[in-house]
Design a protein around this motif. Structure first.
Motif, short mmCIF file in Angstrom:
data_model
loop_
_atom_site.label_atom_id
_atom_site.label_comp_id
_atom_site.label_asym_id
_atom_site.label_seq_id
_atom_site.Cartn_x
_atom_site.Cartn_y
_atom_site.Cartn_z
N TRP A 363 0.92 -1.22 -0.20
CA TRP A 363 -0.37 -0.19 0.31
C TRP A 363 0.77 1.44 0.04
CZ3 TRP A 363 -2.99 -1.67 4.68
CH2 TRP A 363 -4.41 -3.10 4.14
N LEU A 364 1.84 1.43 0.73
CA LEU A 364 3.43 2.67 0.58
C LEU A 364 3.56 2.64 -0.38
CD1 LEU A 364 4.37 2.35 4.34
CD2 LEU A 364 2.54 3.81 3.86
N ALA A 365 3.90 1.57 -1.01
CA ALA A 365 4.67 1.57 -2.66
C ALA A 365 3.77 2.53 -3.69
CB ALA A 365 4.86 0.03 -2.55
N HIS A 366 1.95 2.11 -3.38
CA HIS A 366 1.45 2.72 -4.54
C HIS A 366 0.69 4.09 -4.13
CE1 HIS A 366 0.42 -0.87 -7.23
NE2 HIS A 366 0.56 -1.72 -6.13
N TRP A 367 0.80 4.05 -2.56
CA TRP A 367 1.45 5.30 -2.14
C TRP A 367 1.66 6.09 -2.36
CZ3 TRP A 367 4.03 7.33 1.87
CH2 TRP A 367 3.49 8.72 2.33
N TYR A 368 3.21 5.55 -2.07
CA TYR A 368 4.28 7.06 -2.59
C TYR A 368 4.59 7.14 -3.98
CZ TYR A 368 9.16 7.63 -1.83
OH TYR A 368 10.29 8.30 -1.28
N GLU A 369 4.18 5.71 -5.06
CA GLU A 369 4.23 5.87 -6.72
C GLU A 369 3.08 7.23 -6.81
OE1 GLU A 369 4.60 2.81 -9.91
OE2 GLU A 369 3.02 2.41 -8.83
N SER A 370 2.21 6.73 -6.34
CA SER A 370 0.95 7.88 -6.03
C SER A 370 1.37 8.77 -6.52
CB SER A 370 -0.71 7.26 -6.11
OG SER A 370 -0.63 7.32 -5.43
N LEU A 371 1.84 9.60 -5.53
CA LEU A 371 1.81 10.65 -5.73
C LEU A 371 3.00 11.59 -6.08
CD1 LEU A 371 2.02 10.79 -1.05
CD2 LEU A 371 0.31 11.18 -2.60
N ARG A 372 3.48 10.40 -6.59
CA ARG A 372 4.73 11.11 -7.45
C ARG A 372 4.68 11.30 -9.25
NH1 ARG A 372 10.59 9.40 -5.64
NH2 ARG A 372 11.49 9.92 -7.59
#
Ligand code: CMC
Length: 402
Positions: A363-372
């Protein structure tokens, strides 16, 4: 305005581009950032895989040491959160306690809420983001362990001091079980098996809870609330509940000589063979293969669970039966995970939480990716990429009832 693309269940709609996880369901392939899951399960530990998922590369030895040290120094939760957890009913479900406490973490760290800090919504502050990642990964097992201790009516345990060098899963097992001796260390075989379970559950591209995480992230809500929301999606029996259903099914079958009778019920569609079949995999789920092997390693440590013999024979008969072969139904990740949890002594209502804990890394990987992605999409002006995710509907009700 008429919406032409009608896709309930998102069977055929991609809502983002991602470089995190690759699945080839026909060939039974799963890769994180290009690395085969089998290799990661054999050679890495969970925190190394979490780093890979979130930042895109395997860490160097120094990066790994710093990463582990940062996360393991964030394992304590504030005493007010512990007091909050103590206020739940004695028989509260651990997953409900976890979701509520994770959401309550946003009250402890109000600086993560852009509305309160009035910061630029598109600002990508690496330091602040990393701090949130350390906190969430560090504190999640502590919240989960307190939920478990609450459930069994025992006092909560504190995490180990990071200087004692316990791994992520060792520290979790320590908080669940800690006996009176101060040097208590969980069995290395169980800690390794749990680490492998965590690795294979860490991400699975845009499954329901990860899609929920991206959906929530698009509103720029703080990550504690977003993780709590994603965990809510995973709590549903159609998502995080299958491993429990498998154990219940195997217990109900009870012995190898009852398998044929059970399979007849499945073929006449009065039952489902739980832990079989997958929306994406039309071949053997590679995670199930890894877990089948680890089940044997756990049994070598704790003694053989009789359910494994039923599971192995059930798999053998089903994978030779035309009903299952013609529908491309093979064991999925949940077929063996529940048997391992059971052998390790986890009660059934901990199973969804044991799935959610490692999935937080995804979830955090997708969070980080989507914010970038949003930040760069804002620059490249890709239509929709910076917008709040908002599906459309096809209205089929009355138009005018004046
Ligand atoms: N047992 C018996 N028949 C099945 C099963 C099963 N487990 N799964 C699918 N089928 C049959 C189904 O009845 C249908 O037959 P027919 O064509 O005659 O109507 C055919 O196979 C296709 O099924 P489907 O429901 O269209 O397949 P789906 O891709 O929509 O469903 C699934 C996927 C996982 C919901 C389903 O396989 C299932 O219910 N499995 C059991 C529950 C389970 O193990 N869930 C865990 C999934 S893995 C979790 C993860 O990856 O995170």
């Amino acid at each position: 305005k008429q919406i032409t693309s009608f896709d309930p269940g998102f069977m055929n709609t991609a809502c983002c581009e991602s470089t995190i996880t690759y699945i080839d369901g026909d060939k039974g392939i799963l890769r994180y950032r290009g690395y085969p899951i089998e290799q990661l399960a054999e050679k890495s530990n969970f925190l190394e895989v979490a780093y890979l998922l979130i930042y895109g590369e395997l860490p160097t030895a120094t990066q790994l040491e710093t990463w582990q040290e940062r996360i393991m120094s964030h394992t304590y939760i504030h005493v007010t959160l512990m007091d909050y957890m103590k206020s739940f009913r004695y028989d509260a479900h651990p997953m409900s306690m976890f979701i509520a406490t994770m959401a309550a973490m946003s009250t402890e760290y109000p600086e993560s809420n852009p509305t309160l800090t009035r910061r630029d919504l598109f600002e990508f502050d690496h330091r602040a983001r990393n701090q949130q990642i350390f906190r969430i990964l560090g504190k999640a097992p502590t919240i989960a362990a307190c939920a478990y201790r609450h459930r069994i009516g025992r006092p909560y345990n504190y995490p180990t001091e990071s200087s004692r060098g316990y791994s992520y899963t060792e520290n979790f097992l320590y908080m669940l079980d800690r006996l009176s001796e101060p040097d208590y260390r969980p069995s290395p075989a169980i800690a390794k098996a749990l680490d492998v379970l965590f690795i294979v559950h860490a991400d699975h591209e845009l499954n329901c809870s990860t899609a929920a995480m991206r959906h929530l992230t698009s509103t720029r809500v703080d990550p504690y609330t977003a993780v709590a929301g994603a965990a809510g999606a995973l709590y549903g029996p159609l998502h995080g509940g299958a491993s429990e259903a498998v154990v219940r099914m195997l217990e109900e079958i009870g012995s190898v000589d009852k398998i044929d009778e059970f399979l007849s019920g499945v073929k006449s569609k009065t039952r489902r063979l739980m832990g079989f079949g997958h929306r994406i995999y039309k071949n053997y789920d590679p995670r199930a293969k890894i877990l089948k092997e680890y089940a044997e390693k756990v049994f070598a440590e704790v003694g053989r669970d009789p359910l494994i013999d039923i599971a192995v024979e059930l798999e053998r008969r089903a994978t030779q039966d035309d009903y299952f072969v013609s529908r491309k139904l093979y064991p999925n990740v949940d077929f063996y995970s529940g048997i391992i949890y059971r052998a390790c002594g986890f009660p059934l209502d901990m199973y969804p939480l044991l799935f959610a804990l490692p999935r937080i890394a995804g979830w955090l990987a997708h969070w980080y990716e989507s914010l970038r992605e949003e930040k760069s999409a804002a620059k490249a002006s890709i239509p929709g990429a910076t917008h709040v995710m908002r599906a459309r509907q096809t209205y089929v009700g009355d138009l005018n009832k004046e």
